[in-house]
Design an enzyme around this catalytic site. Structure first.
Site, PDB file in Angstrom:
ATOM      1  N   THR A   1       1.348  -1.518   0.477  1.00  0.00           N
ATOM      2  CA  THR A   1       0.277   0.041   0.425  1.00  0.00           C
ATOM      3  C   THR A   1       0.960   0.996   0.164  1.00  0.00           C
ATOM      4  O   THR A   1       0.356   2.638  -0.563  1.00  0.00           O
ATOM      5  CB  THR A   1      -0.953   0.192   1.166  1.00  0.00           C
TER       6      THR A   1
ATOM      7  N   GLN B   1      -0.473  -8.894  -7.214  1.00  0.00           N
ATOM      8  CA  GLN B   1      -0.920  -9.843  -7.107  1.00  0.00           C
ATOM      9  C   GLN B   1       0.173 -10.818  -7.730  1.00  0.00           C
ATOM     10  O   GLN B   1      -0.558 -12.223  -7.842  1.00  0.00           O
ATOM     11  CB  GLN B   1      -2.580 -10.211  -7.636  1.00  0.00           C
TER      12      GLN B   1
ATOM     13  N   ALA C   1       5.355  -7.663  -0.083  1.00  0.00           N
ATOM     14  CA  ALA C   1       5.692  -8.931   0.679  1.00  0.00           C
ATOM     15  C   ALA C   1       4.468  -9.907   0.812  1.00  0.00           C
ATOM     16  O   ALA C   1       5.418 -11.348   0.402  1.00  0.00           O
ATOM     17  CB  ALA C   1       7.010  -8.944   1.366  1.00  0.00           C
TER      18      ALA C   1
ATOM     19  N   CYS D   1     -22.148  -6.931   1.795  1.00  0.00           N
ATOM     20  CA  CYS D   1     -22.566  -7.887   3.147  1.00  0.00           C
ATOM     21  C   CYS D   1     -20.956  -7.337   3.914  1.00  0.00           C
ATOM     22  O   CYS D   1     -21.589  -7.401   5.616  1.00  0.00           O
ATOM     23  CB  CYS D   1     -23.803  -8.804   3.155  1.00  0.00           C
TER      24      CYS D   1
END
Lengths: 466, 466
Positions: free
Chosen positions: B70, B183, B201, B326
């Site tokens: 991030t 990914q 990592a 949900c």
């Protein structure tokens, strides 16, 4: 080998190691997920937050884990400043804060904010009254103060700051106070009165990669974007649960041991403070002798290259650090020593890890004098001979020494050698373009009792007094 | 227990564990220090950088270790945008990027920049030509593009993006491309042509707390302040050397195993893709069936609450994740499923960790139908009866169903029950204020072959076709 650089980083506390190993197996999953691996990680994270909050003296929901103490300070400063934008755009910081605070303040200034630096005395201690005046200045003129920052204790010289007094002044002025407790959190209680608090796990024996940012309920705070849903929106990115668990466990352990261990290390540091000036000529021990961290002492040696001394001590089995410009890639001397207006050359910081024994300290005191002597000999430092340097040029105006292009401690060495060649009342002019000269030439005059007449550009003038 | 949420986080790879343990002892000191402990940490850090650079295919000095994927994305987007400020203030991103990219883009917009989102088809794949048009739009009008962002593969549905084609378009347009390879980095080769690359990592079996940010030489970059001297000024704060060493070692190990393991997992995922629609009625398998990550498959089940299904699978021994609203604290359905315009209710993402065996997958296929059935039964989902719901109110305009205040999948369940009560050509109006209805009612119509007539406020109109 004796590692005497605890203030940089500590090896893992055994409790941290154990907690880390266990939680690598239990806490690797995403704590935001609902499956059992995620719930298990969440339980570990919540428990770590409670442990850390208990150690710090805050509510668990006031405490966010960040990825470093630096990040905690960057986010704390930016978030508190943004949250208080309407109150004003001015930050008040001490001149001896950690570079992370000063970098955050510089970013604030670059974005249009103002920064007021409060100076320190020759021990590195902030004057609480001067701090209070800085809080008051500009009030009502649109230059209101958004945030005040003060370290609990200085990382380079160990001087403990008057946090309680400054906190009282902040309360009076209605300004939140951010306390950088990185150097003291595992060693000493934090004084009350802060609104934000930051810490760094690897300074108390926790793993690297974990900082703490505590924001008291009621403190206006708007975390710098981008953020996400992690850590109450204050620390974006996947939580490092195993490291956080280890950090919290070791904080509790370190604080449980702190009082007894602190008293023991304080006595060892007292010994270094007393003995170094006896064993080594031309040394200045800096920092407050009483109001200080228990485990840290800093001194500067005239006519010594800090980096060379560090290597000499390393070869003798001692790992220390130095705030001399010689060791820094930026080639400017430590901003802390500069703010204190003390000698920066040949600077050595000794910071003892928990468990240091007296024999190690005795051995250090044994090897230090020879290490200093060898560096001085290598540099051709004056040994009382006072023979004028080869480069000295005598004119009617006195002696001029050319040290242009030469790094610290060369300019001071040349000055010391030249001063013996002029009569009492005579003037030596040193030409020096090393940034450190600006600090070290006046500091040398102060130590040696000569008159520093000032500098014009790269020309420093000194009058011999006796 | 079978952990099928590899795309969230993986347990430590054995190589990472071993490297971490060794470097906790060797790499805890500050790599910026000159003493032997510091030099040892520096050697480990340098070696880890070389290993990681070799795995990624870049020069070591192009690669910085960050504290998370991030953070790598936040810094990458902000730094490239700032470095290219003169070229323009517009970012181009795909609509299905990781939230870290979208958060960074939102911060850019909040600071006065522009953001263009490129949509995807129903498989979640970006159209490279549409992307190229987005790069061209606004050129010469002061709306020049500073940076383009594209993931290597989608984290929720596994669809691989046309990075090579988009990279060619970026090169043509003279715009740097940031590829989020989180990914795929441990699973597949990264296509050439990027200017910036980010990774994480813990997605490849490394420890949490480590991300990668690679900035190719020649790419203009100005890291968002405050920064410090660490990691080429791109990742402030004390380096986490032990974790970085473990991350680099496990990246190499994962990539060495990737081809064989990927082929094996691809066959298992093919099996899930084929069998789930046979075993479970009213299921939509989403994502590209061929151009996809080897280990990841996502499907959505009509009339199912994703969180309830996740818990049912958890009780049956399977850990999966869900992009249904949900399960989300924000109560908005996954932005990826939304951009794909596919059903979000009853959404399940299965992502297999390395080493998953065929028997685990068979067992998952055994328990899934009963898990879905039990959730549907609990919610009173239609089982072909078509009996009108109690709340349905028949007027001359057709049937109106009131599902206001009820969360997904209730509105779709009520719609499905009501449609049986109107003649072919008749209209059902569903009143629903759950945000997910906006996605799921049209998606249901598409799946069931009814005509979606559109929505006015909270009233959705559907015409029965057969």
């Amino acid at each position: 080998m004796s590692y005497f650089d605890a203030a940089s980083s500590l090896p893992l506390h055994p409790v941290a190691r154990q907690a880390l190993l266990a939680s690598l197996d239990e806490g690797w999953a995403d704590p935001a997920r609902l499956h059992r691996e995620g719930r298990r990680a969440r339980l570990l994270l919540d428990a770590a937050r409670e442990t850390a909050a208990d150690a710090v003296g805050c509510r668990p929901d006031e405490l966010s884990f960040t990825t470093s103490g630096t990040r905690a300070l960057h986010t704390g400063v930016a978030g508190a400043a943004a949250g208080r934008r309407r109150a004003g755009r001015r930050l008040v910081v001490s001149a001896v804060e950690h570079s992370a605070v000063l970098h955050a303040a510089a970013a604030h200034r670059a974005a249009g904010g103002e920064v007021t630096e409060v100076g320190v005395d020759r021990t590195g201690r902030v004057d609480a009254e001067a701090y209070a005046r800085a809080l008051a200045a500009g009030n009502g003129t649109g230059g209101g103060v958004a945030l005040a920052c003060l370290q609990s204790a200085n990382h380079e010289v160990g001087t403990v700051q008057p946090v309680a007094e400054v906190a009282a002044a902040c309360r009076e002025a209605g300004v939140p106070l951010l306390v950088d407790a990185a150097q003291s959190l595992g060693r000493q209680a934090v004084p009350e009165g802060w609104s934000l608090l930051a810490g760094s796990a690897h300074k108390w024996g926790g793993p690297p990669g974990v900082g703490l940012l505590v924001v008291r309920k009621g403190t206006r705070f708007a975390a710098p974007p981008p953020v996400d849903e992690r850590e109450a929106g204050r620390a974006p990115g996947f939580e490092n649960v195993p490291a956080v668990v280890a950090a919290a466990a070791s904080l509790r352990a370190a604080r449980a041991e702190a009082e007894a261990e602190g008293a023991r290390l304080r006595a060892l540091v007292d010994r270094i403070r007393a003995r170094v000036p006896e064993l080594v000529p031309d040394v200045e021990v800096v920092g407050d002798p009483v109001r200080r961290l228990p485990h840290l002492v800093t001194f500067s040696c005239l006519y010594v290259d800090g980096e060379a001394l560090l290597h000499a001590l390393d070869r003798a089995g001692f790992s220390v650090s130095s705030g001399s410009s010689c060791t820094s890639s930026t080639l400017t001397p430590s901003h802390v020593l500069k703010a204190m207006r003390v000698l920066s050359e040949g600077n050595v910081r000794v910071s003892l890890p928990p468990g240091t024994d007296a024999a190690e300290v005795d051995r250090f005191l044994e090897v230090l004098p020879e290490a200093v002597r060898s560096v001085r000999a290598h540099l051709g430092a004056p040994a009382g001979s006072g023979a004028p340097a080869a480069e000295a040029e005598e004119t009617s105006a006195g002696v001029t020494v050319d040290a242009l292009g030469r790094l610290c401690p060369a300019p001071v060495i040349e000055l010391a050698r030249a001063i013996g060649g002029v009569p009492v009342g005579g003037v030596v002019t040193v030409l020096a373009d090393d940034e450190a000269a600006r600090l070290d030439i006046p500091a040398w005059c102060e130590m040696r009792g000569h008159d520093y007449l000032g500098a014009e550009g790269t020309a420093y003038r000194v009058r011999r007094r006796d």
